[in-house]
Design a protein around this motif. Structure first.
Motif, short mmCIF file in Angstrom:
data_model
loop_
_atom_site.label_atom_id
_atom_site.label_comp_id
_atom_site.label_asym_id
_atom_site.label_seq_id
_atom_site.Cartn_x
_atom_site.Cartn_y
_atom_site.Cartn_z
N THR A 53 0.83 -1.21 0.00
CA THR A 53 0.00 0.00 0.00
C THR A 53 0.86 1.26 0.00
O THR A 53 0.36 2.35 -0.29
N GLY A 54 2.15 1.11 0.32
CA GLY A 54 3.05 2.27 0.30
C GLY A 54 4.11 2.16 -0.78
O GLY A 54 5.15 2.81 -0.69
N VAL A 55 3.81 1.40 -1.85
CA VAL A 55 4.83 1.11 -2.85
C VAL A 55 5.33 2.37 -3.55
O VAL A 55 6.51 2.46 -3.91
N GLY A 56 4.48 3.37 -3.74
CA GLY A 56 4.91 4.56 -4.47
C GLY A 56 5.22 5.76 -3.58
O GLY A 56 5.44 6.86 -4.10
N LEU A 57 5.25 5.57 -2.27
CA LEU A 57 5.43 6.68 -1.34
C LEU A 57 6.88 6.78 -0.87
O LEU A 57 7.63 5.81 -0.90
N ALA A 58 7.24 7.98 -0.41
CA ALA A 58 8.61 8.23 0.01
C ALA A 58 8.93 7.48 1.30
O ALA A 58 8.06 7.15 2.10
N ALA A 59 10.23 7.24 1.51
CA ALA A 59 10.67 6.46 2.66
C ALA A 59 10.40 7.17 3.98
O ALA A 59 10.18 6.50 5.00
N ASP A 60 10.37 8.50 4.00
CA ASP A 60 10.20 9.21 5.27
C ASP A 60 8.80 9.07 5.84
O ASP A 60 8.56 9.40 7.01
N VAL A 61 7.85 8.56 5.05
CA VAL A 61 6.50 8.30 5.58
C VAL A 61 6.24 6.80 5.67
O VAL A 61 5.11 6.37 5.90
N GLY A 62 7.28 6.01 5.47
CA GLY A 62 7.15 4.56 5.58
C GLY A 62 7.01 3.83 4.27
O GLY A 62 6.90 2.60 4.25
N GLY A 63 7.02 4.57 3.14
CA GLY A 63 6.88 3.93 1.84
C GLY A 63 8.17 3.33 1.35
O GLY A 63 9.23 3.47 1.96
N SER A 64 8.08 2.66 0.18
CA SER A 64 9.26 1.99 -0.38
C SER A 64 9.95 2.83 -1.45
O SER A 64 10.96 2.41 -2.00
N GLY A 65 9.39 4.01 -1.75
CA GLY A 65 10.04 4.91 -2.71
C GLY A 65 9.95 4.46 -4.15
O GLY A 65 10.75 4.89 -4.99
N GLY A 66 9.00 3.61 -4.48
CA GLY A 66 8.86 3.14 -5.86
C GLY A 66 8.36 4.23 -6.79
O GLY A 66 7.87 5.27 -6.36
N ASP A 67 8.49 3.97 -8.08
CA ASP A 67 8.06 4.96 -9.07
C ASP A 67 6.69 4.61 -9.64
O ASP A 67 6.02 3.68 -9.18
N LEU A 68 6.28 5.37 -10.65
CA LEU A 68 4.96 5.17 -11.25
C LEU A 68 4.84 3.78 -11.87
O LEU A 68 3.78 3.15 -11.79
N ILE A 69 5.90 3.29 -12.48
CA ILE A 69 5.84 1.98 -13.11
C ILE A 69 5.66 0.88 -12.06
O ILE A 69 4.93 -0.09 -12.28
N SER A 70 6.29 1.04 -10.89
CA SER A 70 6.07 0.07 -9.81
C SER A 70 4.61 0.02 -9.41
O SER A 70 4.03 -1.06 -9.21
#
Length: 380
Positions: A53-70
């Motif tokens: 659920t956090g695949v496209g979100l930045a690491a500082d909010v708990g995401g994995s920092g993925g891009d649009l293609i991810s």
């Protein structure tokens, strides 16, 4: 342009396929439908635990920092499984908050998305005749506060979301912007409806509803997030069409008539080949548009055209594929106790949400004509 997926993209797709393959089966789909199409909470929690659920979100909010293609790879796998969760609207709304929101807005809303809290809804659906860049919801400023008024039909996940991200026009100007609306606030009415794909949606009525601007209210934000939503829904449609065609190939290879597999008959092979061409066209145009959209400094005209083309192929090609799949299954294609009919229902709802193919072609024609005029003027 390189359509080769890197290791991160493949890892997201593999993990998503593993989660959906292990969690979504016919019994789970029937249970979700029997409950009015509500989100499968257990699956939503599993997706959050897997970090999807956090695949496209930045690491500082708990995401994995993925891009649009991810994100699109994840949604493609959702389409294959017909997973009953509002992933597309949540991921795109969260991406908008992550990239456009203030630090306070990001810290307030995004950790909950990563942790599997209730989904987010993206309220951009407009009445007939409206366009993304000209929203009919009106935003009025009263000192330091804002209020929204308007009607938004068939908003995905509106009945169960914890936040609405709404596109609105600024009253008294031609500017637009994105706003955050708490669905529990006064002035917000949500009428629940179940759509063609048996998923929960809501007609949202805003009557001087309190709203908070998302970020700095840049005039391009509504168009930016709308294009992301179009690519997200096109990704789900691609997954639906791929899996539907795979099932048709398996069925026609196993089912025999006159002592021969159905797939050996010329009419069957031709119909399946046409569907295969549609799927490959959907795939190529989607990844071209996604690749262009995530470039550091993309050409707006090129991105707009690519998104429209991908959107048209998803809506038009997706319908042809699921129609062919139902016909290739014969009587079983219309049997609601047989799984394949759900692919038809999902593709139909996605087509309606993406917009009619004829309107996309008209807009694409306008875009090409505008680009041609600009080129001629530049040469003078």
């Amino acid at each position: 342009m390189d359509f080769t997926f890197d290791e991160e993209h493949e890892a997201v797709a593999d993990l998503a396929a593993q989660v959906f393959g292990g969690e979504v089966d016919l019994d789970r789909l029937k249970a979700a439908e029997a409950g009015g199409g509500r989100t499968d909470d257990a699956l939503w929690s599993t997706l959050a635990e897997a970090g999807l659920t956090g695949v496209g979100l930045a690491a500082d909010v708990g995401g994995s920092g993925g891009d649009l293609i991810s994100t699109c790879r994840l949604l493609e796998e959702q389409g294959r499984a017909l997973a009953p969760v509002p992933l597309a609207t949540t991921l795109v709304a969260a991406d908008a908050i992550d990239r456009l929101g203030t630090p306070e807005q990001r810290s307030r809303w995004l950790p909950g998305v990563v942790g599997g809290d209730r989904p987010l809804a993206l309220a951009l659906d407009q009445p007939a005749g409206a366009r993304w860049e000209h929203p009919r919801v009106a935003a009025v400023r009263h000192g330091e506060t804002w209020q929204l008024s308007g009607w938004l039909p068939t908003v995905a996940a509106a009945t169960e979301c914890r936040l609405l991200v709404v596109g609105a026009g600024i009253e008294g100007s031609t500017d637009t912007g994105l706003f955050l609306v708490d669905p529990s606030e006064h002035g917000v009415t949500v009428e629940g409806v179940v759509t063609t794909d048996r998923r929960p949606h809501g007609h949202v009525t805003l009557t001087s509803a309190p709203a908070e601007p998302l970020g700095a209210l840049d005039g391009d934000d509504v168009t930016w997030v709308a294009r992301r939503l179009m690519l997200a829904m096109s990704s789900v449609t691609l997954g639906v069409a791929e899996e539907a065609l795979r099932r048709a190939a398996a069925y026609t290879s196993e089912r025999e008539q006159f002592g021969r597999p159905l797939s050996s008959f010329q009419s069957t092979a031709h119909r399946a080949a046409d569907a295969y061409i549609d799927v490959e066209a959907m795939r190529a145009t989607l990844w071209q548009a996604a690749w262009l959209a995530q470039q550091p400094d993309p050409d707006p005209h090129e991105v707009a055209a690519a998104v429209l083309i991908a959107r048209w192929w998803a809506a038009d090609g997706g319908q042809r594929v699921v129609h062919a799949v139902q016909h290739l299954h014969g009587g079983l294609g219309a049997d609601v106790d047989y799984p394949v009919h759900r692919y038809f229902l999902w593709a139909k709802q996605l087509e309606l949400a993406l917009g009619t193919p004829s309107s996309d072609l008209a807009r694409l024609g306008e875009l090409i004509a505008t680009g041609a005029r600009s080129t001629q003027e530049a040469r003078r």
